[in-house]
Design an enzyme around this catalytic site. Structure first.
Site, PDB file in Angstrom:
ATOM      1  N   ASN A  68       0.835  -1.203   0.000  1.00  0.00           N
ATOM      2  CA  ASN A  68       0.000   0.000   0.000  1.00  0.00           C
ATOM      3  C   ASN A  68       0.867   1.248   0.000  1.00  0.00           C
ATOM      4  O   ASN A  68       1.931   1.297   0.622  1.00  0.00           O
ATOM      5  CB  ASN A  68      -1.007  -0.005   1.157  1.00  0.00           C
ATOM      6  CG  ASN A  68      -0.379  -0.112   2.529  1.00  0.00           C
ATOM      7  OD1 ASN A  68       0.632  -0.766   2.697  1.00  0.00           O
ATOM      8  ND2 ASN A  68      -0.983   0.527   3.509  1.00  0.00           N
ATOM      9  N   GLU A 119       0.457   5.366   0.447  1.00  0.00           N
ATOM     10  CA  GLU A 119      -0.463   6.425   0.880  1.00  0.00           C
ATOM     11  C   GLU A 119      -0.006   7.790   0.380  1.00  0.00           C
ATOM     12  O   GLU A 119       1.073   7.931  -0.213  1.00  0.00           O
ATOM     13  CB  GLU A 119      -0.592   6.385   2.405  1.00  0.00           C
ATOM     14  CG  GLU A 119      -1.190   5.054   2.863  1.00  0.00           C
ATOM     15  CD  GLU A 119      -1.418   4.964   4.366  1.00  0.00           C
ATOM     16  OE1 GLU A 119      -0.945   5.845   5.112  1.00  0.00           O
ATOM     17  OE2 GLU A 119      -2.085   4.004   4.775  1.00  0.00           O
ATOM     18  N   CYS A 175     -10.855  -3.388  -3.765  1.00  0.00           N
ATOM     19  CA  CYS A 175      -9.840  -4.338  -4.252  1.00  0.00           C
ATOM     20  C   CYS A 175     -10.493  -5.614  -4.755  1.00  0.00           C
ATOM     21  O   CYS A 175     -10.076  -6.189  -5.754  1.00  0.00           O
ATOM     22  CB  CYS A 175      -8.828  -4.649  -3.147  1.00  0.00           C
ATOM     23  SG  CYS A 175      -7.687  -3.281  -2.859  1.00  0.00           S
ATOM     24  N   GLU A 214      -3.309  -4.646  -2.683  1.00  0.00           N
ATOM     25  CA  GLU A 214      -3.890  -5.593  -3.637  1.00  0.00           C
ATOM     26  C   GLU A 214      -4.094  -4.953  -5.011  1.00  0.00           C
ATOM     27  O   GLU A 214      -3.836  -5.568  -6.038  1.00  0.00           O
ATOM     28  CB  GLU A 214      -5.250  -6.110  -3.131  1.00  0.00           C
ATOM     29  CG  GLU A 214      -5.168  -6.895  -1.836  1.00  0.00           C
ATOM     30  CD  GLU A 214      -5.298  -6.020  -0.598  1.00  0.00           C
ATOM     31  OE1 GLU A 214      -4.866  -4.847  -0.620  1.00  0.00           O
ATOM     32  OE2 GLU A 214      -5.834  -6.515   0.401  1.00  0.00           O
ATOM     33  N   CYS A 252     -10.321  -5.022   0.858  1.00  0.00           N
ATOM     34  CA  CYS A 252     -11.469  -4.108   0.887  1.00  0.00           C
ATOM     35  C   CYS A 252     -12.347  -4.327  -0.353  1.00  0.00           C
ATOM     36  O   CYS A 252     -11.942  -4.997  -1.312  1.00  0.00           O
ATOM     37  CB  CYS A 252     -11.000  -2.652   0.960  1.00  0.00           C
ATOM     38  SG  CYS A 252     -10.395  -1.999  -0.603  1.00  0.00           S
ATOM     39  N   CYS A 283      -4.311   0.633  -2.135  1.00  0.00           N
ATOM     40  CA  CYS A 283      -4.110  -0.596  -1.350  1.00  0.00           C
ATOM     41  C   CYS A 283      -3.063  -1.485  -2.026  1.00  0.00           C
ATOM     42  O   CYS A 283      -2.859  -1.421  -3.248  1.00  0.00           O
ATOM     43  CB  CYS A 283      -5.404  -1.397  -1.265  1.00  0.00           C
ATOM     44  SG  CYS A 283      -6.713  -0.621  -0.303  1.00  0.00           S
TER      45      CYS A 283
END
Ligand code: THU
Length: 165
Positions: free
Chosen positions: A61, A63, A124, A74, A121, A72
């Site tokens: 991930n 940010e 994803c 994934e 999530c 993310c």
């Protein structure tokens, strides 16, 4: 009125029950948690995808100060996988995470892996599902220090997904 039920089947596996290849995939996902850029959440996630040719594409991930601009692990991994290997099936994805929140700055690498697996999530799941529909099932391996779960496909984690318009 008719009540309906959806059931999913997944496996809780012991480390010794995993194949060498799956252990390698999990190891790569774990390693990627050390390459996360997560100064805001301090939650470090790694993902590794086994491609149809046997190669591994991984991501962590990333940010951003403008929070929604982050991504993310994934989606980082599956978008890289598609960009690097257009048209190639993704066979499996392994996911691992470490919460470095309690660690002093500079000692983030000492944070242990999450005891229980973390689960991708919704965004994803939807992104991975796109490739699953194109190329076939993507097995999902969720690593935790105390438990590892294996799901047969992304769709098993996303019933009633949005697929077409
Ligand atoms: N995150 C992932 O990378 N994958 C998940 O499955 C859940 C959440 C990231 C997004 C954000 O950088 C941080 O973890 C906290 O939500």
């Amino acid at each position: 009125m008719k009540e309906k039920k959806i059931e999913i089947t997944y496996k809780a596996v012991e480390p010794e029950e995993l194949s060498d290849e799956d252990r390698e995939l999990i190891a790569r996902a774990r390693e990627m948690t050390y390459r996360s850029y997560a100064p805001y959440s301090r939650f470090h996630v790694g993902a590794a995808i086994r491609m149809a040719d046997g190669s591994i594409v991984s991501g962590s991930n990333q940010e951003n100060a403008a929070y929604p601009s982050g991504i993310c692990a994934e989606r980082n991994a599956c978008w890289q996988a598609s960009a690097l290997n257009p048209g190639m099936a993704m066979k499996k994805i392994a996911i691992a995470a470490r919460n470095v929140g309690d660690m002093p700055k500079g000692e983030e690498d000492k944070a242990p892996f999450q005891a229980q697996p973390i689960s991708p999530c919704g965004a994803c799941r939807q992104s991975l599902l796109e490739y699953e529909h194109l190329y076939g099932p993507i097995e999902v391996i969720l690593f935790g220090a105390d438990a590892t779960y294996v799901f047969p496909s992304v769709s098993s984690l996303l019933p009633f997904s949005f697929t077409e318009f």
